[in-house]
Write a protein that holds these residues in place. Structure first.
Motif: not given
Length: 677
Positions: A445, A449, A501, A504-505
């Motif tokens: 993650q 990100t 992820k 989404e970021k």
């Protein structure tokens, strides 16, 4: 040289000679075998010198008168006498035990002593031999009485030596005893001092212990007194707190009573607003047709009025179940009432504008008829009439409230793909007990990100480094993140997790970073576009996240369904609801603006270092389609105007270059037909 010194030198020479080393034993007659001494080495007695000196001295005195006629011959004898210590005759005669010795024993000793003396005298020619013979005669006459005397002196000397040794031994014993007694006394004194010191230390320790016990007792008493004082103080504080709690309870009851009264007042206010909304909604007749404007359609106003009434009804139902409405609920219903009033006003303005437009169009048609009579060819070249016809046709058909079926299918496919992606990495998401999987999840993650967070409006040359880092991670290569080596191959579900992820970021950056700094949309969009082109699945997930957080990017206006709570419906519209409190409208519009700006930047930008031979995975045609869909749907207060402005400000120039005349027609439609709505 003195004769006495010569004798000593002679005696020393004899001692070092082979004969002088012969052993002499006083009791050789009583040993048994007489010849036994001949077999052992010859040794002179240590007393031989003394015996000879004594004997020769006395014999010289006796024979001196008889040799007075020949003084020359006596000189050698006197010169060669030994310088030995003399023992007085009185001392020897008083204690000598040899006076009773047997004559035979004395006779046997005479030849031996003569022989010894002969060795001791130096040989000096014939005169010496005659002297030796004379000395032998003297020894034969003198020695029998002298031997016993010498033997007695020897015995006496030995006895004296023994007594002296015994006396010395006794003295040493006394000294040792005195020393032992002195050491014993010293040890006793030291032991006494040690015992006294030990007793003193014990006494001091006892006193120290008593002092410590007394001090501890005093401290305990002081502590006890302190505890008593604290107990009294706490009792006072508790009493004060009890009184304060009672007063607080009374105040709470009073506040609760006031809250109930205010809640009832707000509830009555909600009911009055709802009643007014229903009355205003009745003024909007979907079948209304103005006699002068048969083509006007008010169904859009009717639909929006029904939506507002449904929203307020759901709000009142929710607040009734919860208890009493809050001030925010009253504010929301008042905004809905204002919107309804604005809707009525807009409808009336539209009717007025339509009447005016009808009058203006009639006048224009009259003028055109006159021109047609003069010039028929110019009538064919003029285009306002078809434009007016198309405008009239659009007004007749009205605008949509829902999105097209194909658009909704596309929206649903993207949401299903996002849900399948979440299900594919369920093992990583639910790793509560597996520390190793949790560690891999955290590393992946961060690796996905953190690079996106580093993109900013001043990123500059770092964009390529960030892009390469993200691309390497998605390609299965190892990257460095937080000082650790991370790769999606560490877990079978790692790649799906990173896809989700990362997308989404990107959307979160549009919602937060772009909303605060509008020019940050372009560096974020160019990286997202490059990743989308290489990894298409990331692009689909970006669209899914974008549509979920901002349904107007579809475009899609969620409808309030039966059984859906007000909070859930507000979340469907894109609002953030925390603790049953909806975010402010300005903050909501700011977030929507950031996401639309990011979307508008993505559709027109491509990664400059990639392969530009293929088409853009989500290019300007999707932006043109979104703009057309937005203009085909009824506008929402605040939201539609904000989104259109942000979208056109970011990619309007690109759309103009791509579609040219069609784009300007679209702008004309917005200005003349969509703005009044």
């Amino acid at each position: 040289m003195e004769p006495r010194e010569l004798r000593w030198e002679t005696l020393a020479a004899l001692r070092t000679s082979s004969k002088g080393r012969l052993s002499y034993r006083r009791h050789w007659l009583g040993d048994g075998d007489i010849l036994e001494g001949c077999m052992s080495p010859l040794v002179l007695s240590p007393y031989c010198g003394w015996v000879l000196d004594r004997t020769i001295g006395q014999s010289a005195q006796e024979v001196a008168p008889s040799r007075s006629s020949t003084p020359k011959e006596s000189v050698p004898l006197t010169n060669q006498s030994f310088s030995l210590e003399k023992i007085t005759p009185a001392s020897c005669q008083g204690s000598s035990p040899l006076s009773s010795a047997e004559p035979s024993e004395t006779k046997l000793l005479i030849p031996y002593l003569v022989t010894v003396f002969a060795y001791m005298l130096p040989v000096q020619g014939n005169g010496d031999l005659s002297l030796l013979e004379r000395d032998q005669e003297v020894f034969l006459a003198v020695l029998p009485s002298k031997v016993t005397e010498v033997e007695g002196c020897i015995r006496m000397y030995e006895e004296m030596h023994r007594l002296k040794g015994k006396e010395g031994l006794r003295q040493r014993q006394e000294q040792q005893e005195q020393m032992v007694r002195a050491l014993y006394d010293l040890a006793s004194e030291q032991l006494k001092r040690f015992d006294e010191l030990k007793e003193l230390k014990q006494h001091q320790e006892f006193q120290d212990l008593q002092e410590v016990m007394e001090k501890s007792s005093k401290e305990a008493q002081g502590q006890q007194e302190k505890l008593k004082e604290e107990h009294r103080h706490r009792a006072k504080i508790l009493n004060l707190k009890l009184r304060e709690a009672e007063q607080q309870r009374q105040r709470q009851e009073e506040l609760e009573r006031l809250r109930k009264e205010e809640g009832q007042e707000r509830l009555r206010r909600l009911y009055s607003i709802q009643e007014e909304l229903l009355q205003l909604n009745q003024q909007i007749d979907p079948n209304y047709r103005h006699k002068d404007l048969p083509r006007i359609d008010l169904s859009a106003y009717s639909n929006r009025g029904n939506q507002i009434c449904g929203l307020v009804s759901g709000l009142i139902r929710t607040t009734s179940e919860r208890g009493f409405p809050t001030q925010a609920d009253v504010a929301n219903t008042e905004r809905a009432l204002q919107e309804m009033r604005g809707l009525i006003s807009s409808m009336q303005q539209e009717i007025t504008a339509a009447v005016e437009e009808k009058r203006r169009r009639d006048e224009e048609e009259e003028r055109q008829k006159q021109k047609e009579l003069l010039k028929k060819e110019q009538m064919k070249a003029q285009t306002p009439a078809p434009v007016q016809q198309s405008g009239g046709k659009q007004q007749k058909e009205g605008l949509q409230v829902k999105a097209e079926e194909s658009t909704m299918q596309w929206y649903q496919q993207l949401q299903n793909a996002a849900e399948q992606c979440v299900a594919s990495f369920s093992e990583i998401s639910n790793c509560k007990d597996n520390n190793e999987v949790k560690k891999i999840k955290t590393d992946l993650q961060k690796a996905a990100t953190i690079p996106v967070s580093q993109i900013s409006r001043i990123a500059g040359s770092k964009l390529r480094e960030i892009f390469d880092k993200i691309n390497n991670l998605l390609s299965g290569k190892s990257v460095q993140s937080g000082g650790r080596t991370v790769s999606v191959t560490q877990h079978p579900q790692g790649l799906d997790f990173v896809y989700y992820k990362l997308a989404e970021k990107f959307v979160n950056q549009g919602e937060e970073e772009v909303a605060s700094h509008r020019d940050a949309a372009f560096p974020i969009a160019v990286v997202a576009s490059g990743i989308w082109e290489i990894h298409p699945r990331v692009g689909d997930l970006i669209l899914a996240h974008l549509h979920k957080k901002c349904p107007y990017s579809v475009p899609f206006y969620p409808a309030l369904k039966e059984g859906t709570s007000l909070e859930e419906y507000q979340r469907m519209l894109g609002y953030q609801v925390k603790d049953s409190k909806m975010e402010e409208q300005d903050h909501f519009l700011k977030r929507m603006s950031g996401m639309i700006r990011l979307y508008a930047a993505i559709i027109q930008l491509r990664w400059p270092y990639g392969n530009k031979q293929g088409a853009h995975p989500h290019g300007l045609k999707y932006g043109w389609h979104w703009l057309a869909q937005m203009l085909n749907m009824e506008p929402l207060a605040d939201v539609t105007a904000t989104l259109l402005f942000d979208f056109l400000e970011v990619c309007g120039n690109a759309l103009m270059k791509q579609y040219q005349v069609q784009f300007w027609k679209m702008m004309l439609l917005i200005r003349e037909d969509y703005f009044p709505r």
